[in-house]
Design a protein around this motif. Sequence first.
Motif, PDB file in Angstrom:
ATOM      1  N   THR A 286       5.160  -3.048 -11.720  1.00 44.11           N
ATOM      2  CA  THR A 286       4.601  -1.720 -11.466  1.00 44.11           C
ATOM      3  C   THR A 286       4.386  -0.932 -12.761  1.00 44.11           C
ATOM      4  O   THR A 286       3.519  -0.050 -12.801  1.00 44.11           O
ATOM      5  N   ALA A 326      -1.645   4.463  -6.929  1.00 44.57           N
ATOM      6  CA  ALA A 326      -0.966   4.104  -5.686  1.00 44.57           C
ATOM      7  C   ALA A 326      -1.748   3.053  -4.913  1.00 44.57           C
ATOM      8  O   ALA A 326      -1.164   2.181  -4.250  1.00 44.57           O
ATOM      9  N   GLY A 329      -0.828  -0.306  -6.223  1.00 44.83           N
ATOM     10  CA  GLY A 329       0.461  -0.730  -5.688  1.00 44.83           C
ATOM     11  C   GLY A 329       0.390  -1.087  -4.229  1.00 44.83           C
ATOM     12  O   GLY A 329       1.041  -2.040  -3.768  1.00 44.83           O
ATOM     13  N   LEU A 330      -0.411  -0.344  -3.458  1.00 51.55           N
ATOM     14  CA  LEU A 330      -0.532  -0.613  -2.022  1.00 51.55           C
ATOM     15  C   LEU A 330      -1.189  -1.970  -1.768  1.00 51.55           C
ATOM     16  O   LEU A 330      -0.698  -2.760  -0.949  1.00 51.55           O
ATOM     17  N   THR A 333       1.184  -4.789  -2.897  1.00 46.02           N
ATOM     18  CA  THR A 333       2.289  -4.954  -1.950  1.00 46.02           C
ATOM     19  C   THR A 333       1.822  -5.663  -0.688  1.00 46.02           C
ATOM     20  O   THR A 333       2.503  -6.558  -0.174  1.00 46.02           O
ATOM     21  N   VAL A 386       8.945  -3.857   0.875  1.00 46.89           N
ATOM     22  CA  VAL A 386       7.797  -2.941   0.891  1.00 46.89           C
ATOM     23  C   VAL A 386       8.194  -1.570   0.355  1.00 46.89           C
ATOM     24  O   VAL A 386       7.484  -0.967  -0.459  1.00 46.89           O
ATOM     25  N   SER A 389       8.689  -1.747  -3.486  1.00 45.51           N
ATOM     26  CA  SER A 389       7.440  -1.883  -4.240  1.00 45.51           C
ATOM     27  C   SER A 389       6.615  -0.595  -4.192  1.00 45.51           C
ATOM     28  O   SER A 389       6.144  -0.102  -5.230  1.00 45.51           O
ATOM     29  N   LEU A 390       6.438  -0.034  -2.997  1.00 47.31           N
ATOM     30  CA  LEU A 390       5.644   1.186  -2.886  1.00 47.31           C
ATOM     31  C   LEU A 390       6.335   2.357  -3.578  1.00 47.31           C
ATOM     32  O   LEU A 390       5.682   3.184  -4.240  1.00 47.31           O
ATOM     33  N   SER A 393       5.846   1.957  -7.266  1.00 47.44           N
ATOM     34  CA  SER A 393       4.433   2.154  -7.597  1.00 47.44           C
ATOM     35  C   SER A 393       4.072   3.631  -7.598  1.00 47.44           C
ATOM     36  O   SER A 393       3.356   4.118  -8.494  1.00 47.44           O
ATOM     37  N   PHE A 394       4.574   4.368  -6.609  1.00 55.90           N
ATOM     38  CA  PHE A 394       4.258   5.797  -6.532  1.00 55.90           C
ATOM     39  C   PHE A 394       4.940   6.580  -7.656  1.00 55.90           C
ATOM     40  O   PHE A 394       4.352   7.504  -8.231  1.00 55.90           O
ATOM     41  N   THR A 397       3.322   6.098 -11.103  1.00 55.25           N
ATOM     42  CA  THR A 397       1.956   6.633 -11.165  1.00 55.25           C
ATOM     43  C   THR A 397       1.942   8.119 -11.495  1.00 55.25           C
ATOM     44  O   THR A 397       0.946   8.632 -12.023  1.00 55.25           O
TER      45      THR A 397
END
Length: 416
Positions: A286, A326, A329-330, A333, A386, A389-390, A393-394, A397
């Motif tokens: 990420t 995002a 990342g979405l 994922t 999930v 990872s999300l 990622s958020f 960012t």
Amino acid sequence: MIAWRYLRAKRAEGGVSVMTWISLIGITLAVFALIATLAVRSGFRAEFVDTILGANAHVTIYNLGEVDPQTGAIDRTLPDYTEMAARVADVPGVIRVAPLIKGQVMANARNRNAGIEVFGIAPEDLRSIPRIGQGDAHEGRVEDFADGIAVGSGVARELNVSLGDTIKIISPNGVKTPFGTKPRVNAYPVTYIFSAGRWDIDRTRVYMPFDEAQVFFNREGVADELEVMVEEPEEVDKLMMPLLNAAGERAQLWTWRDASGGFLNALEIEDRVMFVILAILVLIATMNIVSGLIMLVKNKGRDIGILRTMGLTEGSVLRVFFICGAFTGLIGTALGVILGCLFAIYIDPIFAFVNGLSGGNAWDPSIRGIYYLPAKLELSDVASAVALSLGLSFVVTIFPARRAARMNPVEALRYE
């Protein structure tokens, strides 16, 4: 709309950079590795526990023991095993109680020897053991057990015997004579060959009819222990006091958790360590989003300045670039989840392919304990992967998105 245009723009137009593609692939592979590892961990633990509960007693009842005044040895046999078994069977939650005779002896067949552990058990009790009397991997009929002995598939391979062959069972504690103890040697036909799914069980275990085992091991009129099966093995601790009260004051209990608790605890520690290591891999993947977004912000500096002079707020600019990061990342994922789930679903052909490439040495059951690599998808495992990872990622960012939002439009347009 603006974020979507930036994501679709070509590199020559200042759009998505190579770093963004690298971060997308990295997140995909990291999430895939995390889900695949968690699925294999869950499958291995489930298979290992199932072999324990399906082939062994959930609770074993021993006698505390009395010292023989003549020999000084401790006698732990159960002389009243029939009455004790009846009392234990009446405890709510108990589904089966079986008296056992146990002994470690040597087996011989055609100049081949093997150390084995003999379990003396009644034929009807053997048929009720899930992994032994009810398993799919077996040879012969369990109904013929009373006419001979049942041996594990590993014992059969070690001695090179099959159904109908004869095995000699040799016990050093045999017949007592005026010249000392003479080893007892009896020959029994093999009437049933089972596979419990555990290498150590199949390699050492042999079942003998209870009456014959009493004679062979000099246990006439007594049993060594009681094998107890319960409805809820995971909740066996709640039955400890009722079982002790039913068994009597000199009884001693040994649960399946006591026997395998150390190994299961080691698995739990290994699971946590592997999750932390793979979580770090997800974090590294990420972090590439930051590099890609910083390059995107630099390329879109002129656009940011124009949008700001047109009245776009800092919050709107932040949302534009936050969506860009995002979204990466979405998508990564989602792709990682798909690959991880497919790996868990089709692990058998994948394992067969890898095993073929390695010449059949990819999995050693004598080390792993079980015969194949299992995988079990758990909703909690997929959800944790999930969320990790999300969430990462958020979070990563936000920094480049804030940098873009705080860009001074005068500085952005100074040289335009």
